[in-house]
Motif scaffolding. Structure first.
Motif, PDB file in Angstrom:
ATOM      1  N   GLU A 172      11.584   3.188  -3.488  1.00  0.00           N
ATOM      2  CA  GLU A 172      10.411   3.421  -4.325  1.00  0.00           C
ATOM      3  C   GLU A 172      10.770   4.229  -5.570  1.00  0.00           C
ATOM      4  O   GLU A 172      10.338   3.910  -6.687  1.00  0.00           O
ATOM      5  CB  GLU A 172       9.329   4.156  -3.540  1.00  0.00           C
TER       6      GLU A 172
ATOM      7  N   GLN B  77       0.701   7.360  -6.241  1.00  0.00           N
ATOM      8  CA  GLN B  77      -0.405   8.317  -6.297  1.00  0.00           C
ATOM      9  C   GLN B  77       0.087   9.745  -6.053  1.00  0.00           C
ATOM     10  O   GLN B  77      -0.381  10.696  -6.691  1.00  0.00           O
ATOM     11  CB  GLN B  77      -1.468   7.946  -5.265  1.00  0.00           C
ATOM     12  N   THR B  78       1.048   9.882  -5.162  1.00  0.00           N
ATOM     13  CA  THR B  78       1.565  11.209  -4.825  1.00  0.00           C
ATOM     14  C   THR B  78       2.471  11.762  -5.917  1.00  0.00           C
ATOM     15  O   THR B  78       2.392  12.945  -6.272  1.00  0.00           O
ATOM     16  CB  THR B  78       2.338  11.158  -3.497  1.00  0.00           C
TER      17      THR B  78
ATOM     18  N   MET C  18       0.825  -1.208   0.000  1.00  0.00           N
ATOM     19  CA  MET C  18       0.000   0.000   0.000  1.00  0.00           C
ATOM     20  C   MET C  18       0.864   1.265   0.000  1.00  0.00           C
ATOM     21  O   MET C  18       0.522   2.264  -0.608  1.00  0.00           O
ATOM     22  CB  MET C  18      -0.914  -0.006   1.221  1.00  0.00           C
ATOM     23  N   ALA C  19       2.004   1.205   0.724  1.00  0.00           N
ATOM     24  CA  ALA C  19       2.877   2.372   0.796  1.00  0.00           C
ATOM     25  C   ALA C  19       3.369   2.753  -0.603  1.00  0.00           C
ATOM     26  O   ALA C  19       3.474   3.940  -0.928  1.00  0.00           O
ATOM     27  CB  ALA C  19       4.052   2.105   1.727  1.00  0.00           C
ATOM     28  N   TYR C  20       3.681   1.729  -1.427  1.00  0.00           N
ATOM     29  CA  TYR C  20       4.165   2.009  -2.772  1.00  0.00           C
ATOM     30  C   TYR C  20       3.066   2.617  -3.637  1.00  0.00           C
ATOM     31  O   TYR C  20       3.319   3.518  -4.434  1.00  0.00           O
ATOM     32  CB  TYR C  20       4.700   0.733  -3.419  1.00  0.00           C
ATOM     33  N   LEU C  21       1.846   2.152  -3.443  1.00  0.00           N
ATOM     34  CA  LEU C  21       0.723   2.722  -4.189  1.00  0.00           C
ATOM     35  C   LEU C  21       0.508   4.181  -3.801  1.00  0.00           C
ATOM     36  O   LEU C  21       0.199   5.032  -4.648  1.00  0.00           O
ATOM     37  CB  LEU C  21      -0.549   1.905  -3.938  1.00  0.00           C
ATOM     38  N   ASP C  22       0.670   4.465  -2.517  1.00  0.00           N
ATOM     39  CA  ASP C  22       0.573   5.859  -2.065  1.00  0.00           C
ATOM     40  C   ASP C  22       1.680   6.707  -2.692  1.00  0.00           C
ATOM     41  O   ASP C  22       1.454   7.858  -3.075  1.00  0.00           O
ATOM     42  CB  ASP C  22       0.678   5.926  -0.536  1.00  0.00           C
TER      43      ASP C  22
END
Length: 221
Positions: free
Chosen positions: A186, A8-9, A1-5
């Motif tokens: 990331e 997204q950012t 989820m952290a990578y998806l955030d």
């Protein structure tokens, strides 16, 4: 989820950087192909002066670092009154460098065309230029395409250096994101995935399709 955030950012910046990288890649490839064909043919010229110019160019650009050439074109040429935009300087440096390697591929491929093909064209009383364009080069293209596939991938990877003269390509954006967030895994992980996808899913299939097309055209499919 952290990578998806993370995506997204920073996704917009990464996409913008990728678009610039794609433009740099295509323009550098166009320069490299043009330069390689020109100097590869010059390398085979019977005129000593023309051949010497080609050898000088090839040896200088193959014998020095792409990074040094990039800095020379962007930072040193202005001292002689030649000012180039950073975007132009970026793909020009990569294209000129890789074109020197490509010139030797062109020369080697032309020399690899069976001698009988040359002799048959002479027997048909074809002019030298027509012999080259109609008989020799189509067969030489088929020979040189596999190593050119590797060179085109090198061009793609070489474009990453243009970030060092502040061209806002993928590598530039990734470095800026890493400086601001300290999320090196990331940021640089995304860069690896993008470069790999471009090489594996675009460059390699295109070069193989071109090889098959040239094989059909020359009757060697």
């Amino acid at each position: 989820m952290a990578y998806l955030d993370f995506l997204q950012t920073h996704g917009d910046r990464l996409i913008d950087g990728t678009v610039v990288t794609v433009f740099q890649f295509f323009l550098a490839t166009a320069v490299a192909v043009s330069v390689a064909l020109l100097f590869g043919l010059m390398r085979l010229s019977q005129n000593l002066a023309i051949r010497s110019v080609a050898v000088g160019y090839i040896e200088i650009f193959r014998g020095t670092s792409l990074l040094v050439q990039l800095f020379w074109i962007f930072f040193v040429l202005p001292l002689f009154g030649i000012n180039l935009d950073k975007f132009l300087a970026g793909f020009l440096a990569v294209g000129l460098n890789m074109g020197a390697y490509g010139a030797e591929l062109v020369r080697g491929a032309i020399l690899a065309v069976p001698r009988g093909q040359w002799e048959a064209a002479v027997a048909l009383n074809m002019p030298r230029s027509r012999r080259m364009w109609r008989i020799v080069l189509p067969q030489a293209f088929l020979i040189m395409l596999p190593p050119w596939g590797n060179l085109v991938i090198e061009i793609l990877k070489g474009t990453a250096l243009v970030a060092l003269i502040s061209v806002t390509d993928l590598m530039f954006e990734v470095r800026q994101i890493n400086i601001a967030t300290f999320k090196a895994v990331e940021a640089f992980g995304t860069a690896i995935l993008v470069y790999y996808a471009m090489a594996r899913l675009f460059v390699t299939p295109c070069m193989r399709a071109l090889e098959r097309a040239m094989a059909r055209k020359t009757g060697k499919a």
